[in-house]
Motif scaffolding. Structure first.
Motif, mmCIF file in Angstrom:
data_model
loop_
_atom_site.group_PDB
_atom_site.id
_atom_site.type_symbol
_atom_site.label_atom_id
_atom_site.label_comp_id
_atom_site.label_asym_id
_atom_site.label_seq_id
_atom_site.Cartn_x
_atom_site.Cartn_y
_atom_site.Cartn_z
ATOM 1 N N ILE A 2 33.181 7.323 -84.683
ATOM 2 C CA ILE A 2 31.868 6.687 -84.839
ATOM 3 C C ILE A 2 31.497 6.748 -86.310
ATOM 4 O O ILE A 2 31.581 7.816 -86.916
ATOM 5 N N LYS A 3 31.070 5.618 -86.850
ATOM 6 C CA LYS A 3 30.706 5.588 -88.276
ATOM 7 C C LYS A 3 29.204 5.418 -88.426
ATOM 8 O O LYS A 3 28.636 4.432 -87.927
ATOM 9 N N VAL A 35 33.269 11.718 -85.975
ATOM 10 C CA VAL A 35 32.087 11.098 -86.601
ATOM 11 C C VAL A 35 32.306 11.028 -88.098
ATOM 12 O O VAL A 35 32.603 12.043 -88.733
ATOM 13 N N ASP A 83 29.011 1.705 -87.378
ATOM 14 C CA ASP A 83 28.539 1.579 -85.997
ATOM 15 C C ASP A 83 27.030 1.730 -85.896
ATOM 16 O O ASP A 83 26.380 1.058 -85.098
ATOM 17 N N LYS A 107 22.987 -2.788 -84.774
ATOM 18 C CA LYS A 107 23.413 -1.528 -85.427
ATOM 19 C C LYS A 107 22.289 -0.887 -86.235
ATOM 20 O O LYS A 107 22.402 0.265 -86.633
ATOM 21 N N LEU A 151 24.581 10.998 -80.074
ATOM 22 C CA LEU A 151 25.994 10.610 -80.172
ATOM 23 C C LEU A 151 26.818 11.308 -79.089
ATOM 24 O O LEU A 151 27.694 10.689 -78.480
ATOM 25 N N TYR A 155 28.209 8.324 -77.013
ATOM 26 C CA TYR A 155 29.440 7.836 -77.645
ATOM 27 C C TYR A 155 30.638 8.738 -77.456
ATOM 28 O O TYR A 155 31.757 8.265 -77.299
#
Ligand code: 4NP
Length: 159
Positions: A2-3, A35, A83, A107, A151, A155
């Motif tokens: 995940i960015k 991450v 992201d 986003k 997150l 995610y």
């Protein structure tokens, strides 16, 4: 992976602080390989500059390293690659919305949207005193914990 990209105006006070603090929070949770954290400014006024020394010194006192960060402006590639693009205040969110292609608009969020706090913005400390920088660090630590929980819930797959 995940960015997450933190965004403020100058990318020398708030978003580098968020980047350094959140990177540590991610590392402490053992999630550094899941991450990736970065920061940028809606302006390019301080391109290539180190973070403000007031932010660097305050953060260092709490064990956060901001010294590796260099200011850069948000670019077109960010909207494609990142992201989550998290603005520190509504003005920067508005600036991002003006330049973000519509297909990536989902986003964009306010950073503090994830936190259950009475404030929704991290105020700009640049022209004020040390209490403004202390407030930034405090809000960023609280916002980072809330973001990490988000997150983990939405995610990150537990295996
Ligand atoms: P930041 O703070 O957006 O948190 O990096 C600022 C830094 C520089 C300026 C404004 C805000 N400036 O006007 O140069």
């Amino acid at each position: 992976m995940i960015k997450v990209l933190f965004v403020c105006l100058g990318n020398i006070c708030r978003s580098p602080t968020a980047c350094g603090v959140f990177a540590r929070q991610v590392a402490d949770s053992g999630l550094s390989d899941q991450v990736r954290v970065d920061s940028a400014g809606t302006s390019g006024w301080h391109n290539g500059a180190k973070p403000d020394s007031r932010s660097v010194q305050l953060a260092a006192g709490y064990g956060y390293d901001l010294s590796f960060i260099r200011s850069r402006q948000v670019n077109e590639q960010d909207f494609i690659e990142q992201d989550l693009i998290l603005a520190m205040d509504k003005e920067n969110l508005s600036s991002l919305r003006q330049i973000c292609p519509p297909e990536f608009a989902h986003k964009l969020r306010l950073f503090l949207d994830f936190a259950d706090l009475p404030v929704s913005e991290v105020p700009d400390p640049y022209f004020g005193g040390s209490e403004g920088f202390a407030r930034v660090l405090n809000l960023v630590e609280l916002g980072g914990v809330a973001l990490l929980n988000h997150l983990k819930n939405d995610y990150i797959q537990n295996s």
